[in-house]
Design a protein around this motif. Structure first.
Motif, PDB file in Angstrom:
ATOM      1  N   MET A   1      20.219   8.308  -6.395  1.00 10.08           N
ATOM      2  CA  MET A   1      19.028   8.079  -7.213  1.00 10.08           C
ATOM      3  C   MET A   1      18.238   6.916  -6.602  1.00 10.08           C
ATOM      4  SD  MET A   1      17.370   8.848 -10.186  1.00 10.08           S
ATOM      5  CE  MET A   1      18.539   9.757 -11.150  1.00 10.08           C
ATOM      6  N   ILE A   2      16.949   7.134  -6.401  1.00  6.48           N
ATOM      7  CA  ILE A   2      16.065   6.087  -5.885  1.00  6.48           C
ATOM      8  C   ILE A   2      15.622   5.233  -7.069  1.00  6.48           C
ATOM      9  CG2 ILE A   2      13.914   5.582  -4.672  1.00  6.48           C
ATOM     10  CD1 ILE A   2      14.119   8.505  -3.540  1.00  6.48           C
ATOM     11  N   LEU A   3      15.867   3.934  -6.999  1.00  7.72           N
ATOM     12  CA  LEU A   3      15.500   3.016  -8.083  1.00  7.72           C
ATOM     13  C   LEU A   3      14.293   2.192  -7.652  1.00  7.72           C
ATOM     14  CD1 LEU A   3      19.045   1.836  -9.185  1.00  7.72           C
ATOM     15  CD2 LEU A   3      17.648   3.675 -10.156  1.00  7.72           C
ATOM     16  N   ILE A   4      13.183   2.352  -8.397  1.00  2.28           N
ATOM     17  CA  ILE A   4      11.909   1.752  -8.012  1.00  2.28           C
ATOM     18  C   ILE A   4      11.441   0.780  -9.089  1.00  2.28           C
ATOM     19  CG2 ILE A   4       9.524   2.205  -7.333  1.00  2.28           C
ATOM     20  CD1 ILE A   4      10.500   5.157  -6.764  1.00  2.28           C
ATOM     21  N   SER A   5      11.319  -0.458  -8.714  1.00  2.92           N
ATOM     22  CA  SER A   5      10.781  -1.489  -9.592  1.00  2.92           C
ATOM     23  C   SER A   5       9.278  -1.267  -9.751  1.00  2.92           C
ATOM     24  CB  SER A   5      11.052  -2.863  -8.969  1.00  2.92           C
ATOM     25  OG  SER A   5      10.192  -3.832  -9.489  1.00  2.92           O
ATOM     26  N   HIS A   6       8.802  -1.272 -10.972  1.00 12.17           N
ATOM     27  CA  HIS A   6       7.378  -1.078 -11.266  1.00 12.17           C
ATOM     28  C   HIS A   6       6.654  -2.411 -11.147  1.00 12.17           C
ATOM     29  CE1 HIS A   6       4.039  -0.053 -14.267  1.00 12.17           C
ATOM     30  NE2 HIS A   6       3.853   0.772 -13.244  1.00 12.17           N
ATOM     31  N   ARG A   7       5.875  -2.574 -10.072  1.00  6.67           N
ATOM     32  CA  ARG A   7       5.080  -3.780  -9.808  1.00  6.67           C
ATOM     33  C   ARG A   7       5.922  -5.037  -9.604  1.00  6.67           C
ATOM     34  NH1 ARG A   7       1.389  -2.646 -14.933  1.00  6.67           N
ATOM     35  NH2 ARG A   7       0.619  -0.620 -14.330  1.00  6.67           N
ATOM     36  N   GLY A   8       7.212  -4.866  -9.315  1.00  3.09           N
ATOM     37  CA  GLY A   8       8.103  -6.004  -9.113  1.00  3.09           C
ATOM     38  C   GLY A   8       8.992  -6.305 -10.304  1.00  3.09           C
ATOM     39  N   ASN A   9       8.714  -5.677 -11.439  1.00  2.91           N
ATOM     40  CA  ASN A   9       9.511  -5.914 -12.648  1.00  2.91           C
ATOM     41  C   ASN A   9      10.900  -5.298 -12.511  1.00  2.91           C
ATOM     42  OD1 ASN A   9       7.402  -7.211 -14.169  1.00  2.91           O
ATOM     43  ND2 ASN A   9       6.469  -5.203 -14.438  1.00  2.91           N
ATOM     44  N   ILE A  10      11.892  -6.020 -12.995  1.00  3.55           N
ATOM     45  CA  ILE A  10      13.285  -5.575 -12.937  1.00  3.55           C
ATOM     46  C   ILE A  10      13.855  -5.391 -14.341  1.00  3.55           C
ATOM     47  CG2 ILE A  10      15.628  -6.206 -12.191  1.00  3.55           C
ATOM     48  CD1 ILE A  10      13.693  -5.666  -9.878  1.00  3.55           C
ATOM     49  N   ASN A  11      13.599  -6.370 -15.190  1.00  5.29           N
ATOM     50  CA  ASN A  11      14.176  -6.390 -16.538  1.00  5.29           C
ATOM     51  C   ASN A  11      13.076  -6.710 -17.556  1.00  5.29           C
ATOM     52  OD1 ASN A  11      16.115  -6.312 -18.544  1.00  5.29           O
ATOM     53  ND2 ASN A  11      16.689  -8.448 -18.278  1.00  5.29           N
ATOM     54  N   GLU A  18       3.289  -9.566 -11.963  1.00  4.83           N
ATOM     55  CA  GLU A  18       3.197  -8.217 -11.424  1.00  4.83           C
ATOM     56  C   GLU A  18       2.279  -8.157 -10.205  1.00  4.83           C
ATOM     57  OE1 GLU A  18       4.036  -5.715 -15.519  1.00  4.83           O
ATOM     58  OE2 GLU A  18       2.011  -5.708 -14.693  1.00  4.83           O
ATOM     59  N   ASN A  19       2.749  -7.456  -9.190  1.00  4.37           N
ATOM     60  CA  ASN A  19       2.015  -7.236  -7.944  1.00  4.37           C
ATOM     61  C   ASN A  19       1.825  -8.484  -7.087  1.00  4.37           C
ATOM     62  OD1 ASN A  19       1.320  -4.353  -7.643  1.00  4.37           O
ATOM     63  ND2 ASN A  19       0.296  -4.663  -9.603  1.00  4.37           N
ATOM     64  N   HIS A  20       2.386  -9.604  -7.469  1.00 10.09           N
ATOM     65  CA  HIS A  20       2.306 -10.788  -6.606  1.00 10.09           C
ATOM     66  C   HIS A  20       3.251 -10.567  -5.425  1.00 10.09           C
ATOM     67  CE1 HIS A  20       2.792 -14.820  -5.048  1.00 10.09           C
ATOM     68  NE2 HIS A  20       1.682 -15.154  -5.711  1.00 10.09           N
ATOM     69  N   PRO A  21       2.815 -10.862  -4.213  1.00 12.65           N
ATOM     70  CA  PRO A  21       3.671 -10.620  -3.042  1.00 12.65           C
ATOM     71  C   PRO A  21       5.064 -11.238  -3.139  1.00 12.65           C
ATOM     72  CG  PRO A  21       1.455 -11.185  -2.339  1.00 12.65           C
ATOM     73  CD  PRO A  21       1.494 -11.375  -3.839  1.00 12.65           C
ATOM     74  N   ASP A  22       5.193 -12.438  -3.672  1.00 13.01           N
ATOM     75  CA  ASP A  22       6.516 -13.072  -3.797  1.00 13.01           C
ATOM     76  C   ASP A  22       7.401 -12.328  -4.796  1.00 13.01           C
ATOM     77  OD1 ASP A  22       5.683 -15.010  -1.994  1.00 13.01           O
ATOM     78  OD2 ASP A  22       5.188 -16.474  -3.559  1.00 13.01           O
ATOM     79  N   TYR A  23       6.808 -11.862  -5.877  1.00 12.32           N
ATOM     80  CA  TYR A  23       7.538 -11.113  -6.911  1.00 12.32           C
ATOM     81  C   TYR A  23       8.020  -9.772  -6.347  1.00 12.32           C
ATOM     82  CZ  TYR A  23       8.393  -9.660 -11.811  1.00 12.32           C
ATOM     83  OH  TYR A  23       8.943  -9.259 -13.001  1.00 12.32           O
ATOM     84  N   ILE A  24       7.171  -9.129  -5.584  1.00 14.54           N
ATOM     85  CA  ILE A  24       7.541  -7.874  -4.927  1.00 14.54           C
ATOM     86  C   ILE A  24       8.713  -8.115  -3.976  1.00 14.54           C
ATOM     87  CG2 ILE A  24       6.743  -6.149  -3.255  1.00 14.54           C
ATOM     88  CD1 ILE A  24       3.908  -6.614  -4.589  1.00 14.54           C
TER      89      ILE A  24
END
Length: 141
Positions: A1-11, A18-24
Motif C-alpha cells: 500500500m502506498i501511503l501518501i501524506s496530504h500536503r505534509g500532514n501525518i497526524n 501545509e505545503n511548506h518545503p520543510d514540512y514536506i
C-alpha cells in the motif's frame, strides 16, 4: 500500500505548515510519499493550496515520492514533459497522473487500483486501492 501524506500532514491537519518545503521534507524523512500543491505564476513555481506561497525550483519536484497536484493549467503545462508525477483535477471522479496512477476524488471509492484521497471523510471502502492520501496517514500504517 502506498501511503501518501496530504500536503505534509501525518497526524491531522496543520494548515499553517501545509505545503511548506520543510514540512514536506519531514514527511518524506518519515518514509511517506507526499501530495503537494504547485502553482506556476509568471513562469515561477510555487507551493501552496489556495494560493501560491513558497517559491521553489523545478529540481525540488524531481522526487518519485512526490505527487504533484498542479493547481493551475500553467503549472500543468510547465511540468508536463518532466519526469515528475503530476496531475490536475478539480472535482472529477478520477484523474490519471503522469506516472499512470488513478487518483480518485474523496468519496468515490471503491475504484480498483486507485489512490483513495481522504477515505476517512466518507468511510470509503479502500479494499481495492493501491494507495491512500490522507492528513492522518499514520493511521494507515
Amino acid at each position: 500500500m502506498i501511503l501518501i501524506s496530504h500536503r505534509g500532514n501525518i497526524n491531522g491537519r496543520i494548515p499553517e505548515k501545509e505545503n511548506h518545503p520543510d514540512y514536506i521534507q519531514e514527511a518524506l524523512n518519515l518514509g511517506y510519499d507526499v501530495e503537494i500543491d504547485v502553482w506556476c505564476i509568471e513562469d515561477k513555481l510555487y507551493l501552496g493550496h489556495d494560493e501560491p506561497q513558497y517559491v521553489i525550483n523545478k529540481s525540488f519536484l524531481c522526487n518519485d515520492r512526490l505527487w504533484v497536484h498542479c493547481k493551475n493549467p500553467e503549472a500543468l503545462n510547465k511540468l508536463k514533459f518532466e519526469k515528475i508525477n503530476i496531475f490536475y483535477h478539480e472535482t472529477d471522479t478520477v484523474t490519471l497522473t503522469s506516472f499512470g496512477y488513478i487518483w480518485a476524488y474523496p468519496g468515490k471509492q471503491p475504484i480498483k487500483n486507485s489512490i483513495a484521497v481522504m477515505p476517512e471523510l466518507y468511510l470509503d471502502d479502500i479494499s481495492q486501492c493501491i494507495g491512500i492520501c490522507s492528513d492522518n496517514i499514520q493511521n494507515y500504517k
